[in-house]
Design a protein around this motif. Structure first.
Motif, PDB file in Angstrom:
ATOM      1  N   ASP A  27       0.838  -1.199   0.000  1.00 19.59           N
ATOM      2  CA  ASP A  27       0.000   0.000   0.000  1.00 19.59           C
ATOM      3  C   ASP A  27       0.875   1.252   0.000  1.00 19.59           C
ATOM      4  O   ASP A  27       1.047   1.929   1.020  1.00 19.59           O
ATOM      5  N   ALA A  44       5.390  -1.373   2.474  1.00 16.84           N
ATOM      6  CA  ALA A  44       4.303  -1.125   3.412  1.00 16.84           C
ATOM      7  C   ALA A  44       3.968  -2.427   4.133  1.00 16.84           C
ATOM      8  O   ALA A  44       3.332  -3.304   3.562  1.00 16.84           O
ATOM      9  N   GLY A  46       1.816  -3.482   6.537  1.00 15.73           N
ATOM     10  CA  GLY A  46       0.629  -3.430   7.382  1.00 15.73           C
ATOM     11  C   GLY A  46       0.030  -2.050   7.547  1.00 15.73           C
ATOM     12  O   GLY A  46      -1.087  -1.919   8.036  1.00 15.73           O
ATOM     13  N   SER A  47       0.741  -1.003   7.192  1.00 13.82           N
ATOM     14  CA  SER A  47       0.225   0.370   7.179  1.00 13.82           C
ATOM     15  C   SER A  47       0.698   1.034   5.890  1.00 13.82           C
ATOM     16  O   SER A  47       1.704   0.622   5.303  1.00 13.82           O
ATOM     17  N   ALA A  65       6.895   1.044   6.399  1.00  9.28           N
ATOM     18  CA  ALA A  65       5.784   1.214   7.334  1.00  9.28           C
ATOM     19  C   ALA A  65       5.614  -0.085   8.116  1.00  9.28           C
ATOM     20  O   ALA A  65       5.965  -1.161   7.621  1.00  9.28           O
ATOM     21  N   THR A  66       5.092   0.013   9.325  1.00  4.34           N
ATOM     22  CA  THR A  66       4.823  -1.177  10.137  1.00  4.34           C
ATOM     23  C   THR A  66       3.333  -1.240  10.443  1.00  4.34           C
ATOM     24  O   THR A  66       2.588  -0.293  10.166  1.00  4.34           O
ATOM     25  N   SER A  67       2.898  -2.320  11.037  1.00 10.76           N
ATOM     26  CA  SER A  67       1.486  -2.419  11.399  1.00 10.76           C
ATOM     27  C   SER A  67       1.110  -1.361  12.427  1.00 10.76           C
ATOM     28  O   SER A  67      -0.041  -0.950  12.516  1.00 10.76           O
ATOM     29  N   ASP A  69       2.759   1.754  12.654  1.00 13.51           N
ATOM     30  CA  ASP A  69       3.076   3.116  12.221  1.00 13.51           C
ATOM     31  C   ASP A  69       3.119   3.235  10.706  1.00 13.51           C
ATOM     32  O   ASP A  69       3.943   2.584  10.048  1.00 13.51           O
ATOM     33  N   ALA A  70       2.259   4.093  10.166  1.00 10.81           N
ATOM     34  CA  ALA A  70       2.310   4.428   8.752  1.00 10.81           C
ATOM     35  C   ALA A  70       3.480   5.374   8.501  1.00 10.81           C
ATOM     36  O   ALA A  70       4.130   5.851   9.430  1.00 10.81           O
ATOM     37  N   GLY A  87       8.302   3.911   9.865  1.00  9.44           N
ATOM     38  CA  GLY A  87       7.124   4.296  10.634  1.00  9.44           C
ATOM     39  C   GLY A  87       7.137   5.717  11.140  1.00  9.44           C
ATOM     40  O   GLY A  87       6.745   5.980  12.273  1.00  9.44           O
ATOM     41  N   ASN A 104      10.458   4.491  14.396  1.00  9.41           N
ATOM     42  CA  ASN A 104       9.003   4.434  14.496  1.00  9.41           C
ATOM     43  C   ASN A 104       8.422   5.514  15.408  1.00  9.41           C
ATOM     44  O   ASN A 104       8.908   5.753  16.507  1.00  9.41           O
TER      45      ASN A 104
END
Length: 204
Positions: A27, A44, A46-47, A65-67, A69-70, A87, A104
């Motif tokens: 994403d 991406a 997860g975010s 990006a992490t789940s 932190d976008a 993140g 993050n």
């Protein structure tokens, strides 16, 4: 190379230029006039990741990006070679020199400069125009800047950041911290096994 990840595909503006050796996964939205150079990775996990207008991502830079932190990168920002942003929220007209690291939950204000090998720690908040000198560490809100020779002060600031708890959901005091961390994170990363490479010459 473009990859669909977790059902999401990169969206790249027609005027953006992405090197064929860059990797764009999931994403990710890349805005007008952006340049993503050889070996860069934008993933991406997860975010979502959003690059504004005229963002330059130099060779071998990493944006993740992490789940939890976008990532948002503001207009007219330059991300130097081997820089890493995980993140974080970045405002417009920011300069990341080679080897800069941003972790993050950090917020980098407009027209900041993160110089060679400087570090912005997790959840640090940099006001507009902040300069993090070569090799220095920025931490906290309000932000404090530490020189590389301030090892004790940097160490004292670190436990409160709780990196394993925020990023991986594992308590820092868990006896088998690395076992829990690697197994949990590995399980999340294993979702890439189902990724699908996208042929940019065919309509999405």
């Amino acid at each position: 190379m473009l990859y669909e990840h977790l059902g999401a595909r990169p969206r790249i503006h027609d005027s953006a230029v992405v090197s064929p050796t860059a990797v764009i996964s999931g994403d990710v939205r890349i805005g007008p006039g952006c340049q993503v150079l050889h070996g860069a990775v934008i993933t991406a996990e997860g975010s979502p990741i959003t690059l504004g207008e005229h963002v330059i991502v130099m060779e071998n830079a990493l944006i993740r990006a992490t789940s939890a932190d976008a990532v948002h990168i503001g207009d007219h920002t330059l991300i130097g070679t081997l820089a890493s942003i995980a993140g974080a929220c970045v405002s417009e007209e920011v300069f990341f020199a080679s080897g800069a690291r941003v972790f993050n939950g950090a917020h980098v204000g407009p027209r900041c400069e993160i110089r060679v090998n400087a570090i912005v720690q997790r959840r640090a908040v940099l006001p507009e125009g902040t300069v993090v000198p070569i090799g220095w560490v920025a931490a906290g809100d309000p932000v404090r800047l530490f020189s590389p020779d301030q090892a004790e002060e940097i160490s004292a600031a670190m436990p409160a950041l709780d990196f394993p708890g925020h990023v991986f959901g594992v308590d820092r005091d868990t006896p088998d911290l690395m076992v829990q961390l690697t197994e949990r994170y590995g399980s999340s990363l294993a979702r890439h096994a189902a990724d699908r490479r996208i042929d940019p010459t065919r309509p999405i």
